[in-house]
Write an enzyme that holds these catalytic residues in place. Structure first.
Site, PDB file in Angstrom:
ATOM      1  N   LEU A  15       0.828  -1.203   0.000  1.00  0.00           N
ATOM      2  CA  LEU A  15       0.000   0.000   0.000  1.00  0.00           C
ATOM      3  C   LEU A  15       0.862   1.251   0.000  1.00  0.00           C
ATOM      4  O   LEU A  15       0.590   2.213  -0.729  1.00  0.00           O
ATOM      5  CB  LEU A  15      -0.935  -0.007   1.213  1.00  0.00           C
ATOM      6  CG  LEU A  15      -1.783   1.241   1.433  1.00  0.00           C
ATOM      7  CD1 LEU A  15      -2.624   1.576   0.203  1.00  0.00           C
ATOM      8  CD2 LEU A  15      -2.672   1.069   2.662  1.00  0.00           C
ATOM      9  N   ASP A  35      11.594   2.696  12.945  1.00  0.00           N
ATOM     10  CA  ASP A  35      10.978   1.590  13.671  1.00  0.00           C
ATOM     11  C   ASP A  35       9.842   2.174  14.503  1.00  0.00           C
ATOM     12  O   ASP A  35      10.083   2.846  15.500  1.00  0.00           O
ATOM     13  CB  ASP A  35      12.022   0.914  14.568  1.00  0.00           C
ATOM     14  CG  ASP A  35      11.426  -0.197  15.418  1.00  0.00           C
ATOM     15  OD1 ASP A  35      10.214  -0.486  15.287  1.00  0.00           O
ATOM     16  OD2 ASP A  35      12.173  -0.772  16.238  1.00  0.00           O
ATOM     17  N   ALA A  59       2.580  -1.810   9.084  1.00  0.00           N
ATOM     18  CA  ALA A  59       1.802  -2.786   9.846  1.00  0.00           C
ATOM     19  C   ALA A  59       2.443  -4.157   9.723  1.00  0.00           C
ATOM     20  O   ALA A  59       3.213  -4.423   8.789  1.00  0.00           O
ATOM     21  CB  ALA A  59       0.364  -2.853   9.331  1.00  0.00           C
ATOM     22  N   THR A 100      -8.365  -2.688   9.760  1.00  0.00           N
ATOM     23  CA  THR A 100      -8.714  -3.903   9.028  1.00  0.00           C
ATOM     24  C   THR A 100     -10.132  -4.390   9.278  1.00  0.00           C
ATOM     25  O   THR A 100     -10.726  -4.089  10.328  1.00  0.00           O
ATOM     26  CB  THR A 100      -7.736  -5.030   9.412  1.00  0.00           C
ATOM     27  OG1 THR A 100      -8.113  -6.259   8.800  1.00  0.00           O
ATOM     28  CG2 THR A 100      -7.747  -5.254  10.928  1.00  0.00           C
ATOM     29  N   ASP A 101     -10.652  -5.161   8.328  1.00  0.00           N
ATOM     30  CA  ASP A 101     -11.936  -5.844   8.489  1.00  0.00           C
ATOM     31  C   ASP A 101     -11.871  -6.878   9.612  1.00  0.00           C
ATOM     32  O   ASP A 101     -12.898  -7.250  10.183  1.00  0.00           O
ATOM     33  CB  ASP A 101     -12.348  -6.518   7.182  1.00  0.00           C
ATOM     34  CG  ASP A 101     -11.263  -7.419   6.590  1.00  0.00           C
ATOM     35  OD1 ASP A 101     -10.064  -7.147   6.822  1.00  0.00           O
ATOM     36  OD2 ASP A 101     -11.599  -8.379   5.880  1.00  0.00           O
ATOM     37  N   TYR A 123      -4.162 -10.883  15.079  1.00  0.00           N
ATOM     38  CA  TYR A 123      -4.026  -9.765  14.145  1.00  0.00           C
ATOM     39  C   TYR A 123      -5.132  -8.742  14.364  1.00  0.00           C
ATOM     40  O   TYR A 123      -4.869  -7.546  14.504  1.00  0.00           O
ATOM     41  CB  TYR A 123      -4.055 -10.288  12.702  1.00  0.00           C
ATOM     42  CG  TYR A 123      -4.068  -9.199  11.658  1.00  0.00           C
ATOM     43  CD1 TYR A 123      -2.979  -8.342  11.513  1.00  0.00           C
ATOM     44  CD2 TYR A 123      -5.173  -9.014  10.824  1.00  0.00           C
ATOM     45  CE1 TYR A 123      -2.987  -7.329  10.561  1.00  0.00           C
ATOM     46  CE2 TYR A 123      -5.191  -8.015   9.865  1.00  0.00           C
ATOM     47  CZ  TYR A 123      -4.098  -7.178   9.736  1.00  0.00           C
ATOM     48  OH  TYR A 123      -4.110  -6.174   8.803  1.00  0.00           O
ATOM     49  N   LYS A 127      -4.691  -4.877  15.754  1.00  0.00           N
ATOM     50  CA  LYS A 127      -5.133  -3.718  14.964  1.00  0.00           C
ATOM     51  C   LYS A 127      -6.177  -2.904  15.722  1.00  0.00           C
ATOM     52  O   LYS A 127      -6.195  -1.662  15.629  1.00  0.00           O
ATOM     53  CB  LYS A 127      -5.679  -4.180  13.613  1.00  0.00           C
ATOM     54  CG  LYS A 127      -4.637  -4.788  12.690  1.00  0.00           C
ATOM     55  CD  LYS A 127      -3.581  -3.789  12.240  1.00  0.00           C
ATOM     56  CE  LYS A 127      -4.122  -2.824  11.216  1.00  0.00           C
ATOM     57  NZ  LYS A 127      -3.058  -1.899  10.712  1.00  0.00           N
ATOM     58  N   TRP A 148      -8.844  -7.267   2.221  1.00  0.00           N
ATOM     59  CA  TRP A 148      -8.465  -8.118   1.089  1.00  0.00           C
ATOM     60  C   TRP A 148      -7.632  -7.358   0.043  1.00  0.00           C
ATOM     61  O   TRP A 148      -7.972  -7.327  -1.141  1.00  0.00           O
ATOM     62  CB  TRP A 148      -9.707  -8.713   0.444  1.00  0.00           C
ATOM     63  CG  TRP A 148     -10.474  -9.672   1.305  1.00  0.00           C
ATOM     64  CD1 TRP A 148     -10.483  -9.746   2.666  1.00  0.00           C
ATOM     65  CD2 TRP A 148     -11.378 -10.685   0.858  1.00  0.00           C
ATOM     66  NE1 TRP A 148     -11.325 -10.731   3.104  1.00  0.00           N
ATOM     67  CE2 TRP A 148     -11.894 -11.340   2.014  1.00  0.00           C
ATOM     68  CE3 TRP A 148     -11.820 -11.116  -0.387  1.00  0.00           C
ATOM     69  CZ2 TRP A 148     -12.813 -12.387   1.950  1.00  0.00           C
ATOM     70  CZ3 TRP A 148     -12.738 -12.149  -0.447  1.00  0.00           C
ATOM     71  CH2 TRP A 148     -13.217 -12.785   0.696  1.00  0.00           C
TER      72      TRP A 148
END
Length: 267
Positions: A15, A35, A59, A100-101, A123, A127, A148
């Site tokens: 991304l 970092d 991420a 995220t979903d 995960y 998030k 996705w």
């Protein structure tokens, strides 16, 4: 008024690479430069660059890897965004951050921005911690939940299918998990709009819902459906991770985006 200064963190990722195309004049920091789990380093970098806008695309996205490396997951996906938010607050910068979903458990067929998160894997937990740390540390944030992802500059489902198709007679793909594939270039372009909208949580994906099998079948011919039970993974996946966008105009359908991606890949 001078030009708006943008800082992209995580600039070398899938991304991040497309964000760099959309924001060519941005200051670009990859993991080798910063970092984000080091609070002092984060604050020092942001104070030094004094950006007006910070876009965080850094991420730890290996969903199964997060199960094995939980401490790292919570540092990168949880604490790190909090440090970035703290630094942005100090210099008065807007923060755009990607979530995220997988913050949802998949018990509903669709999830709106206002729905209460309930992750079912490390995960998603990590998030969600990142979202909370951002909201605690800054008011001027835009948290963009995505799903996705596929893009030219990184390993993704489309590339996995293309490679597997050449290596196997038949590729098995689960047909009981549903979501919205999202092209990183479309997402990166959409961020220009998001920056100027009100601080809040946004759901941004390409339009259209499909299963992983349906997505795969649009990429390769030698694919066959299977159940999640037939294809066990270390991290539990939500059955439905469909994000409903109620805040902005929808992006183009994922099938159109996939066609553009394959054209860019010369396939």
């Amino acid at each position: 008024m001078g030009a708006i200064k943008t800082l992209i963190i995580g600039a070398s990722g899938m991304l991040g690479s497309d964000l760099c195309k959309v924001f060519p004049d941005a200051i670009k920091l990859a993991h080798k430069n910063l970092d984000i789990t080091d609070r002092e380093q984060v604050i020092e970098s942001v104070l030094k660059t004094k950006p007006d806008i910070v876009i965080n695309a850094a991420a730890y996205t290996n969903v199964d890897g997060c199960e094995d490396n939980q401490e790292l997951a919570f540092q990168v996906n949880g604490s790190g965004p909090g440090y970035i938010a703290e630094a942005c607050s100090i210099v008065g910068a807007k923060l755009v951050h990607f979530s995220t979903d997988y913050v949802f458990d998949g018990s509903k067929k669709e999830h709106m921005e206002s729905d209460v998160p309930s992750p079912i894997n490390v995960y998603g937990d990590s998030k969600l911690l990142g979202e909370k740390k951002i909201i605690e540390n800054i008011n001027d944030y835009r948290i963009v939940r995505i799903s996705w992802l596929f893009g030219i500059h990184g390993e993704n489902f489309v590339e996995t299918m293309l490679r597997s198709s050449g290596e196997m007679d038949t590729v098995k793909v689960v047909n009981d998990q549903f979501g919205k594939p999202t092209y990183t270039m479309d997402l990166a372009c959409k961020i220009r709009e998001i920056i100027d909208l009100n601080p809040r949580i946004y759901h941004i994906t390409n339009d259209g819902i499909c299963s992983w099998y349906e997505f795969a079948f649009s990429i390769i011919d030698n694919v066959t459906p299977c159940t999640s039970e037939e294809f066990p993974r270390k991290a539990k996946r939500p059955k439905y991770s469909v994000l409903v966008n109620t805040k902005t105009e929808p992006m183009r359908h994922w099938r159109e985006a996939l066609k553009a991606y394959l054209q860019e890949r010369n396939i």
